[in-house]
Motif scaffolding. Structure first.
Motif, PDB file in Angstrom:
ATOM      1  N   GLU A   1      -6.952  -6.301  -8.900  1.00 31.21           N
ATOM      2  CA  GLU A   1      -6.736  -5.261  -7.900  1.00 31.21           C
ATOM      3  C   GLU A   1      -8.057  -4.795  -7.303  1.00 31.21           C
ATOM      4  O   GLU A   1      -8.139  -4.512  -6.101  1.00 31.21           O
ATOM      5  CB  GLU A   1      -5.980  -4.084  -8.509  1.00 31.21           C
TER       6      GLU A   1
ATOM      7  N   MET B   1       0.169  -3.161  -7.742  1.00 29.55           N
ATOM      8  CA  MET B   1      -1.255  -2.846  -7.834  1.00 29.55           C
ATOM      9  C   MET B   1      -1.679  -2.483  -9.251  1.00 29.55           C
ATOM     10  O   MET B   1      -2.741  -2.886  -9.712  1.00 29.55           O
ATOM     11  CB  MET B   1      -1.597  -1.695  -6.880  1.00 29.55           C
TER      12      MET B   1
ATOM     13  N   ARG C   1       3.022   0.042  -5.728  1.00 29.46           N
ATOM     14  CA  ARG C   1       2.259   0.652  -6.818  1.00 29.46           C
ATOM     15  C   ARG C   1       2.422  -0.144  -8.111  1.00 29.46           C
ATOM     16  O   ARG C   1       1.469  -0.275  -8.890  1.00 29.46           O
ATOM     17  CB  ARG C   1       2.705   2.103  -7.031  1.00 29.46           C
TER      18      ARG C   1
ATOM     19  N   GLU D   1       0.784  -1.225   0.000  1.00 32.27           N
ATOM     20  CA  GLU D   1       0.000   0.000   0.000  1.00 32.27           C
ATOM     21  C   GLU D   1       0.823   1.286   0.000  1.00 32.27           C
ATOM     22  O   GLU D   1       0.291   2.353  -0.270  1.00 32.27           O
ATOM     23  CB  GLU D   1      -0.949   0.018   1.210  1.00 32.27           C
TER      24      GLU D   1
ATOM     25  N   ARG E   1      -8.827  -7.442  -4.737  1.00 29.26           N
ATOM     26  CA  ARG E   1      -7.948  -7.350  -3.560  1.00 29.26           C
ATOM     27  C   ARG E   1      -8.415  -6.231  -2.636  1.00 29.26           C
ATOM     28  O   ARG E   1      -8.521  -6.406  -1.416  1.00 29.26           O
ATOM     29  CB  ARG E   1      -6.503  -7.101  -3.998  1.00 29.26           C
ATOM     30  N   ARG E   2      -8.730  -5.077  -3.205  1.00 30.43           N
ATOM     31  CA  ARG E   2      -9.162  -3.949  -2.385  1.00 30.43           C
ATOM     32  C   ARG E   2     -10.531  -4.209  -1.760  1.00 30.43           C
ATOM     33  O   ARG E   2     -10.770  -3.834  -0.610  1.00 30.43           O
ATOM     34  CB  ARG E   2      -9.193  -2.678  -3.235  1.00 30.43           C
TER      35      ARG E   2
END
Length: 421
Positions: A373, A90, A87, A81, A376-377
């Protein structure tokens, strides 16, 4: 700075050094043990005046953990994160950085489109970080590394241990060995899944298979906990795979699971499941819902409705009803499947997330990010609401029918300006 062709080649064929490094890596890894892979990668990259570190994402997809390569001391793990490497993981896009007097190029570590982690290329030569030759060469080299990681994992424990922070339960070991990769993408669709808690999986599971114009998918939740629930899911998954591979349709797959549970694990109560088939040419979706929570249809980032059809009793409860529901998807539609562990764990106020609460989270986190992604979030956002760890498995599966989603996950964007530490 000099362009890469001036620095690394001096020959008309500017790609030859990279092919030499790739050939060297292939030769080094033919007889390499899994715990020797990182050292082989570093040795091959050294031919190009690059120092390479491999980072694998942990089971929870929160931390990138370095793969040791003795005698070098491994770097510190990196948070997904809050770091440049995170980054890159992600967004699945390369990113340069300059810090501590060193120039680095970070690339996603992929097996096809499955996110395994990131690669850190420390550039010791004179090549500029924005040199297209450097990016394309590192991408070529990195693609091979990703495939090698996936190839070497089954032959030992070293790479698996990097991704783990504690001991797995027996049920988790069983279920994780049966599951397909968390992400698959092709020209017409993407399918991605996530399973929590990683180390204490009970009866949850998922499966998918792609061939010709069909994408088959399924999600499972066997009643009970621990190893017995995991055994039930293993039996159901195996029965459905056997029926599918014999050319049977959705109804026959469900009936095969009924018979398998009754024959081999009659003391288990049942398994809820959704079994589906998506026509990749037309978007026609056919599905059976065996006592499972309704899949959610997402269009333009909004949940438009739950899919209510295809109902029958849970698998293992002899139900000969034939009710295969149909739905026609539009380009760009997403389908979210989940187990009740997502909506039935209590938050710090003692309340349940509920299906409505899940819809709110989906619409908050279902932006323009790639499906893996987004998922995942969404999973982490749901887990953050709970008062302590989940009391049941949490499994999410996201399908996207689109001609753009798959190619976008493997098309490198131009390298942006270098970031800081």
């Amino acid at each position: 700075m000099k362009p890469l062709s001036d620095v690394t080649t001096g020959a008309p064929d500017g790609g030859r050094p990279w092919r030499t490094a790739v050939a060297d890596l292939l030769q080094r890894t033919r007889l390499a043990q899994p715990d020797e892979l990182a050292a082989a990668v570093a040795a091959a990259a050294a031919l190009l005046r690059l120092d390479v570190w491999m980072y694998l994402v942990d089971q929870e997809q929160r931390v990138l953990r370095p793969v040791p390569r003795p005698p070098r001391e491994a770097p510190e793990p990196l948070a997904v994160e809050s770091t440049v490497a995170g980054r890159v993981f992600m967004t699945v896009q390369p990113l340069p950085s300059t810090a501590d007097g060193q120039r680095r190029l970070w690339l996603p570590l992929l097996d096809g489109t499955e996110r395994l982690g990131v690669l850190e290329f420390v550039v010791h030569g004179e090549a500029a970080l924005d040199d297209p030759g450097l990016l394309s060469g590192c991408d070529l080299f990195g693609q091979l590394v990703g495939h090698l990681v996936a190839t070497k994992v089954p032959y030992g424990d070293a790479l698996l241990q990097v991704r783990r922070t504690r001991r797995m339960s027996e049920a988790s070991e069983l279920v994780w060995r049966l599951l397909p990769p968390l992400t698959f993408a092709c020209e017409r669709a993407v399918v991605s899944a996530i399973l929590e808690p990683c180390y204490e999986v009970g009866g949850d599971g998922f499966d998918y298979a792609v061939g010709g114009r069909s994408l088959y998918f399924s999600i499972f939740d066997t009643a009970g906990h621990h190893l017995r629930a995991g055994l039930g899911t293993a039996v159901v998954m195996s029965a459905i795979r056997a029926a599918r591979r014999a050319g049977n349709g959705l109804y026959a797959m469900a009936r095969a699971a009924d018979r398998a549970l009754e024959a081999h694990l009659p003391e288990l109560r049942f398994t809820t499941a959704v079994l589906g088939e998506l026509d990749l040419d037309t978007g026609r979706l056919r599905y059976i819902n065996a006592g499972h929570p309704m899949p959610l249809l997402i269009r333009h980032g909004k949940v438009v409705r739950g899919l209510e059809g295809g109902r029958r009793m849970p698998l293992g409860l002899d139900d000969p009803q034939i009710d295969v529901a149909e739905e026609t998807l539009e380009r760009g539609d997403r389908l979210l499947l989940y187990t009740d562990g997502v909506t039935e764990t209590r938050d710090h106020r003692g309340g349940l997330l509920t299906a409505e609460g899940l819809v709110d989270l989906v619409e908050r986190d279902a932006g323009q990010l790639p499906a893996p992604e987004t998922l995942r979030r969404l999973c982490h956002a749901a887990l953050a609401l709970y008062d302590g760890p989940p009391t049941d498995d949490v499994t999410l599966m996201l399908l996207e029918w689109s001609h753009d989603a798959g190619p976008a996950m493997v098309r490198p964007d131009p390298v942006p300006p270098a970031a800081g530490p």
